[in-house]
Design a protein around this motif. Sequence first.
Motif, PDB file in Angstrom:
ATOM      1  N   LEU A  25       0.827  -1.203   0.000  1.00 42.74           N
ATOM      2  CA  LEU A  25       0.000   0.000   0.000  1.00 42.74           C
ATOM      3  C   LEU A  25       0.864   1.257   0.000  1.00 42.74           C
ATOM      4  N   SER A  26       1.917   1.246   0.779  1.00 39.77           N
ATOM      5  CA  SER A  26       2.826   2.386   0.825  1.00 39.77           C
ATOM      6  C   SER A  26       3.479   2.615  -0.536  1.00 39.77           C
ATOM      7  N   ALA A  27       3.906   1.547  -1.181  1.00 36.62           N
ATOM      8  CA  ALA A  27       4.531   1.659  -2.500  1.00 36.62           C
ATOM      9  C   ALA A  27       3.533   2.179  -3.531  1.00 36.62           C
ATOM     10  N   ALA A  28       2.288   1.719  -3.464  1.00 36.16           N
ATOM     11  CA  ALA A  28       1.263   2.191  -4.405  1.00 36.16           C
ATOM     12  C   ALA A  28       0.991   3.679  -4.201  1.00 36.16           C
ATOM     13  N   ASN A  29       0.929   4.107  -2.957  1.00 32.41           N
ATOM     14  CA  ASN A  29       0.711   5.525  -2.679  1.00 32.41           C
ATOM     15  C   ASN A  29       1.874   6.369  -3.188  1.00 32.41           C
ATOM     16  N   GLN A  30       3.099   5.889  -3.022  1.00 31.72           N
ATOM     17  CA  GLN A  30       4.268   6.629  -3.502  1.00 31.72           C
ATOM     18  C   GLN A  30       4.267   6.700  -5.021  1.00 31.72           C
ATOM     19  N   THR A  31       3.880   5.606  -5.677  1.00 32.89           N
ATOM     20  CA  THR A  31       3.794   5.595  -7.135  1.00 32.89           C
ATOM     21  C   THR A  31       2.772   6.621  -7.606  1.00 32.89           C
ATOM     22  N   THR A  36       1.690  11.713 -10.250  1.00 37.53           N
ATOM     23  CA  THR A  36       1.048  13.024 -10.212  1.00 37.53           C
ATOM     24  C   THR A  36       2.084  14.126 -10.421  1.00 37.53           C
ATOM     25  N   THR A  37       3.235  13.978  -9.789  1.00 36.73           N
ATOM     26  CA  THR A  37       4.315  14.954  -9.950  1.00 36.73           C
ATOM     27  C   THR A  37       4.809  14.990 -11.393  1.00 36.73           C
ATOM     28  N   GLY A  47       2.561  23.013 -21.580  1.00 42.69           N
ATOM     29  CA  GLY A  47       1.516  24.018 -21.543  1.00 42.69           C
ATOM     30  C   GLY A  47       0.108  23.444 -21.555  1.00 42.69           C
ATOM     31  N   THR A  48      -0.025  22.172 -21.220  1.00 49.24           N
ATOM     32  CA  THR A  48      -1.350  21.552 -21.165  1.00 49.24           C
ATOM     33  C   THR A  48      -1.838  21.521 -19.722  1.00 49.24           C
ATOM     34  N   THR A  49      -3.077  21.072 -19.550  1.00 52.91           N
ATOM     35  CA  THR A  49      -3.659  21.061 -18.209  1.00 52.91           C
ATOM     36  C   THR A  49      -3.228  19.854 -17.388  1.00 52.91           C
ATOM     37  N   GLY A  50      -2.786  18.783 -18.028  1.00 54.82           N
ATOM     38  CA  GLY A  50      -2.348  17.598 -17.291  1.00 54.82           C
ATOM     39  C   GLY A  50      -3.513  16.757 -16.797  1.00 54.82           C
ATOM     40  N   ILE A  51      -3.187  15.802 -15.979  1.00 54.16           N
ATOM     41  CA  ILE A  51      -4.184  14.890 -15.423  1.00 54.16           C
ATOM     42  C   ILE A  51      -4.546  15.375 -14.032  1.00 54.16           C
ATOM     43  N   THR A  52      -5.840  15.431 -13.755  1.00 49.35           N
ATOM     44  CA  THR A  52      -6.306  15.836 -12.434  1.00 49.35           C
ATOM     45  C   THR A  52      -6.369  14.620 -11.549  1.00 49.35           C
ATOM     46  N   SER A  53      -5.723  14.679 -10.414  1.00 47.63           N
ATOM     47  CA  SER A  53      -5.708  13.566  -9.474  1.00 47.63           C
ATOM     48  C   SER A  53      -6.868  13.695  -8.518  1.00 47.63           C
ATOM     49  N   THR A  54      -7.575  12.574  -8.308  1.00 47.11           N
ATOM     50  CA  THR A  54      -8.645  12.553  -7.316  1.00 47.11           C
ATOM     51  C   THR A  54      -8.319  11.488  -6.291  1.00 47.11           C
ATOM     52  N   THR A  55      -8.415  11.848  -5.038  1.00 50.08           N
ATOM     53  CA  THR A  55      -8.163  10.890  -3.979  1.00 50.08           C
ATOM     54  C   THR A  55      -9.396  10.767  -3.130  1.00 50.08           C
TER      55      THR A  55
END
Length: 56
Positions: A25-31, A36-37, A47-55
Amino acid sequence: MSDQDPTNPVDNTQMLAQLAQFSTLSAANQTNTDLTTISGQIAKATGTTGITSTTA
């Protein structure tokens, strides 16, 4: 572990399985954080908007 019954401790196999789950779980969260970074850096560079992360 604070709620563990001292008269009936968890055996070593169960404990190792739980530790492996925590590690996974820790490794998945770090990935997720790393991706996201990276997505943000790519978006900034292109110059694009990128992917929006939802948690949850």
